[in-house]
Design an enzyme around this catalytic site. Structure first.
Site: not given
Ligand code: CAA
Length: 240
Positions: A13, A147
């Site tokens: 990465g 994080y």
């Molecule tokens: N903003 C707002 N809402 C969000 C969201 C966001 N970014 N991501 C997910 N949601 C919402 C979904 O739409 C869903 O809503 P509904 O329940 O109304 O449908 C809800 O949150 C998801 O709830 P769940 O209980 O189903 O969540 P889950 O336990 O399955 O978890 C998750 C899912 C882990 C949050 C997944 O969506 C995810 O990985 N999201 C991304 C998080 C992210 O952006 N991480 C960054 C990684 S990259 C990085 O970290 C590098 C860096 O430094 C930039």
């Protein structure tokens, strides 16, 4: 004699791009990895950069690993604390283990990497430290209480070290990458990733090499007055 640079998480990465950039700039690079032996071996075969395996979350392993690097290559004069993990979950689902793993690696891991090297930098009156933080340490992020806390904490480490190291010609700076096209970002569900890209004015993910470029700028011998700063590299997604 070329300066020795240690890059944690340096075989994949963003870290791999940093290791390659520093090698191209004439540094002798040691890249660490935590577990992915296959990727590390392939990286060494491709680049000729030596890799070392240890867990940055463990102080004694870090200390022993750094001692080995210094025995092999000489004193470490450049540190790029890049190793990091995610354990994303909405806060109401986040477990204490998910909290602790991320704190141990991304925050305590930075302490564990710098602390054993710091006395030597003070004695030699030279050091360049770059910590790879994140846009999400600046702005927070859904599902990243753990994080974001570590990445914000990394900025506190850098700013405090900048005060302490300045008189010994040691600088400490942070880079806050936005969303870069690495395994970590590709692990985000596709729909979520698409919505993230839509929020990036540049209209794309960043490239690891675009972060490496900022690192080589900060670690240069003639960058001694750039100390305690934070460079955002996020395609204009967020301004502090
Ligand atoms: N903003 C707002 N809402 C969000 C969201 C966001 N970014 N991501 C997910 N949601 C919402 C979904 O739409 C869903 O809503 P509904 O329940 O109304 O449908 C809800 O949150 C998801 O709830 P769940 O209980 O189903 O969540 P889950 O336990 O399955 O978890 C998750 C899912 C882990 C949050 C997944 O969506 C995810 O990985 N999201 C991304 C998080 C992210 O952006 N991480 C960054 C990684 S990259 C990085 O970290 C590098 C860096 O430094 C930039």
């Amino acid at each position: 004699m070329s300066r020795v640079a240690l890059v944690t998480g340096g075989s994949r990465g963003i870290g791999a791009a940093i290791s390659k950039e520093l090698k191209a700039k004439g540094y002798t690079v040691a890249a660490t990895y935590a577990g992915n032996e296959e990727a590390a071996n392939a990286f060494t075969a491709e680049t000729g950069i030596k890799t070392y395996k240890w867990n940055v979350a463990d102080y004694d392993s870090s200390k022993a690993g750094i001692a080995q690097v210094e025995a092999d290559l000489g004193p470490v004069e450049v540190i790029v604390a890049n190793a990091g993990i995610t354990r994303d979950a909405p806060f109401h689902k986040m477990t204490p283990d998910q909290w602790k793993e991320v704190i141990d690696t991304n925050l305590t891991g930075v302490f564990n990497t710098i602390h054993p090297i710091w006395p030597g930098m003070r004695e030699r009156k030279f050091g360049r430290i770059v910590v790879i933080s994140s846009i999400n340490g600046q702005k927070g992020q859904f599902a990243q209480v753990n994080y974001a806390a570590t990445k914000a904490g990394d900025l506190g480490i850098v700013k405090s070290l900048a005060h302490e190291g300045a008189r010994a010609n040691i600088t400490a700076n942070a880079i806050c990458p936005g969303y870069i096209g690495t395994d970590m970002v590709m692990a985000v569900p596709e729909k979520v990733r698409e919505s993230i890209i839509a929020q990036i004015p540049t209209g794309r993910l960043g490239e690891p090499e675009e972060i490496a470029r900022a690192v080589s700028f900060l670690v240069a011998d003639d960058a001694g007055f750039i100390n305690g700063s934070t460079i955002s590299a996020n395609g204009a997604q967020f301004f502090v």
